[in-house]
Structure formats: C-alpha cells, structure tokens
Design a protein around this motif. Structure first.
Motif, short mmCIF file in Angstrom:
data_model
loop_
_atom_site.label_atom_id
_atom_site.label_comp_id
_atom_site.label_asym_id
_atom_site.label_seq_id
_atom_site.Cartn_x
_atom_site.Cartn_y
_atom_site.Cartn_z
N THR A 2 0.64 -1.39 0.35
CA THR A 2 -0.08 0.31 -0.22
C THR A 2 0.91 1.10 -0.11
O THR A 2 1.71 1.34 1.11
N THR A 3 0.95 2.23 -1.28
CA THR A 3 0.94 3.36 -0.96
C THR A 3 0.76 4.62 -0.79
O THR A 3 -0.15 4.46 0.02
N LEU A 4 1.49 5.07 0.77
CA LEU A 4 1.25 5.82 0.98
C LEU A 4 1.15 7.39 0.15
O LEU A 4 2.56 7.96 0.23
N ILE A 43 0.55 13.92 -5.60
CA ILE A 43 -0.20 12.85 -6.13
C ILE A 43 -0.77 12.13 -7.57
O ILE A 43 -0.40 11.07 -8.01
N THR A 44 -0.35 13.56 -8.39
CA THR A 44 -0.88 13.48 -9.36
C THR A 44 1.12 12.89 -10.38
O THR A 44 1.17 11.91 -11.38
N ALA A 45 1.99 12.54 -9.43
CA ALA A 45 3.75 12.61 -9.54
C ALA A 45 3.18 10.78 -9.67
O ALA A 45 4.01 10.07 -9.52
N THR A 46 2.60 10.70 -8.38
CA THR A 46 3.27 9.52 -7.47
C THR A 46 1.93 7.92 -7.23
O THR A 46 1.94 7.19 -7.06
N ARG A 47 0.59 9.00 -7.64
CA ARG A 47 -0.05 8.00 -7.25
C ARG A 47 -0.40 7.05 -6.29
O ARG A 47 -0.69 5.84 -6.23
N PRO A 48 -0.51 7.50 -5.15
CA PRO A 48 -0.53 6.70 -3.93
C PRO A 48 -2.26 6.38 -3.80
O PRO A 48 -4.12 6.86 -4.33
N ASP A 49 -2.10 4.97 -2.96
CA ASP A 49 -3.07 4.00 -2.84
C ASP A 49 -3.87 4.85 -1.53
O ASP A 49 -5.31 5.10 -1.21
N VAL A 50 -3.39 5.86 -0.74
CA VAL A 50 -4.19 6.61 0.80
C VAL A 50 -2.77 7.68 0.90
O VAL A 50 -1.74 7.25 0.67
N ALA A 51 -4.26 8.71 0.64
CA ALA A 51 -3.57 10.08 1.44
C ALA A 51 -3.64 10.22 2.93
O ALA A 51 -5.21 10.31 3.36
N LEU A 52 -2.98 11.03 3.85
CA LEU A 52 -3.04 11.36 4.99
C LEU A 52 -2.84 12.38 5.12
O LEU A 52 -2.19 13.02 5.17
N LEU A 53 -4.22 13.05 5.34
CA LEU A 53 -3.87 14.27 5.41
C LEU A 53 -3.82 15.29 6.94
O LEU A 53 -5.20 14.89 7.43
N ASP A 54 -2.83 16.38 7.35
CA ASP A 54 -3.25 16.69 8.74
C ASP A 54 -4.40 17.61 8.75
O ASP A 54 -4.77 18.58 7.45
N VAL A 55 -5.49 18.09 9.25
CA VAL A 55 -6.44 18.25 9.02
C VAL A 55 -6.29 19.84 9.67
O VAL A 55 -7.10 20.73 8.91
N ASP A 56 -5.07 20.14 10.01
CA ASP A 56 -4.81 21.99 10.04
C ASP A 56 -4.08 22.75 9.47
O ASP A 56 -3.54 23.41 9.49
N MET A 57 -3.28 21.80 8.59
CA MET A 57 -2.17 22.21 7.61
C MET A 57 -2.92 23.32 6.92
O MET A 57 -4.13 23.21 6.59
N VAL A 76 -8.24 7.76 -4.68
CA VAL A 76 -7.30 7.28 -3.66
C VAL A 76 -9.17 7.35 -2.31
O VAL A 76 -8.39 8.25 -2.34
N LYS A 77 -7.69 6.55 -1.19
CA LYS A 77 -8.72 7.35 -0.31
C LYS A 77 -7.98 7.53 0.80
O LYS A 77 -6.66 8.15 0.94
N VAL A 78 -8.63 8.41 1.21
CA VAL A 78 -8.28 9.81 2.38
C VAL A 78 -8.38 9.21 3.57
O VAL A 78 -9.78 9.19 3.96
N ILE A 79 -8.16 9.29 4.06
CA ILE A 79 -7.28 9.25 5.80
C ILE A 79 -6.92 10.75 6.16
O ILE A 79 -6.10 11.27 6.41
#
Length: 201
Positions: A2-4, A43-57, A76-79
């Motif tokens: 799984t790529t992140l 994401i365009t460059a790496t096409r991960p399976d999952v993106a972990l995003l900080d809510v406050d960035m 892309v799954k987003v967490i």
C-alpha cells in the motif's frame, strides 16, 4: 504493498509518521507534503493508494484538500489525521468523502490498522471524535451563511465579500446577521471565531 502520501505542516510529526509507517512491511511512503497546495501535484506524480491529511495544515486545510481529491482522484483513499477534534469536522470530513478520521496521538499500530481497514473498503472514524461530534451537534449555519462567514473571516468588508461571492451587499449583511445570531456571537469576527473553533467553516 500500500503506497502512502503524508501531508502535515509539522515537519517532525510528518517525518516521524513516515518513518514509523515505513517500517510496516506492507506500506511504502511515496510522498510527503508540508501544505495543502502540494498535495494534488504530489498525487499526480506518485499516485498513492492512501493520502493521510492533517486537518489543520495551511493553504488549504486538510478538509478542503479532501473535497478536491474526491473530485480529482476518487480512487485515492483519504484519511484525515488530527491532534484534536472539533464538532463540525467529522461531518465535513464525511461530506468530503474521506474514508477515515483519526487522532495523531493514537499508537502507530492503531493508525496502521486503520489504513489496512480503509484499503479493505471499510470506514474508520475514531470513536472519541464521533462522540464529541454527536454531543455538539451539526452546524446551525446554512451553506450560504457559512460561505459568507468564511469569506468575511479574514476581515474583508461587506462590499468585498459581496464581490467575491457575486451577491448584493444587502444579502451579505443579512447572512452575516443571521450567522451572528445563530452562533450567539457579539459581531461577525466573533461569529467566525466560534464557527472555526467548532469546525463549521
């Protein structure tokens, strides 16, 4: 495997998460971002399976990025990960189509298991955040009131907000007045602060 992608403006937190998750045999961290504006190109460059995003960035925040990814990269799954929760965040996250909403201070194996569950097609929402969101309820603001209050939050004048949102100045005043009343605020700056603290903007 799984790529992140990990997006967090706190360098130490981001790199620690990358290192810890990278130690899992079934994960590979393929991109790291320090601000919201970097996520779509990464994401365009790496096409991960999952993106972990900080809510406050910053520029823009994780919930705004999540909504963009729902349209541009639905595969892309987003967490969303956060240090703390605000009542409106869970609903906004679900509306943005995220697959998970988790707190950063949980053990890394908890986060890893959450990623695996998301990859298996499940949704993962931290129970504490669900309880908090339920206790405080949904936003009392309409979508239009939210738009106007968000546009006015940085101190923009009524005329500037009206121009930005293609509304009349009278409509902007009415919606600001309604938002102030619904949030029990003293003025529009106070209303914006209260709404932001509750995760409604």
């Amino acid at each position: 495997m799984t790529t992140l992608l990990i997006a967090d403006d706190q360098t130490m937190v981001r790199e620690a998460l990358a290192a810890l998750l990278g130690m899992e045999s079934d994960f590979e961290v393929v991109a790291q971002c320090a601000r919201g504006s970097e996520v779509v190109p990464a994401i365009t460059a790496t096409r991960p399976d999952v993106a972990l995003l900080d809510v406050d960035m910053p520029e823009p925040d994780g919930l705004t990025v999540a909504a963009t990814l729902k349209d541009k990269f639905p595969e892309v799954k987003v967490i969303i990960v956060t240090t703390y929760g605000r009542p409106g965040w869970v609903k906004r996250a679900l509306d943005a189509g995220v697959s998970g909403f988790m707190v950063k201070d949980a053990p890394v194996d908890h986060l890893a298991e959450g990623i695996r569950r998301v990859m298996a097609g499940m949704s993962v929402i931290d129970p504490e955040l669900v309880v908090e969101s339920t206790m405080h309820g949904a936003s009392p603001l309409t979508a239009r009131e939210t738009d106007v209050l968000r546009a006015a939050a940085d101190g923009a004048s009524v005329d500037e907000v009206a121009t930005q949102l293609y509304l009349s100045a009278g409509t902007v005043r009415n919606r600001l007045s309604s938002a102030i009343g619904k949030t029990n605020a003293r003025n529009r700056a106070d209303a914006a602060r209260i709404a932001a603290e509750n995760g409604w903007l």
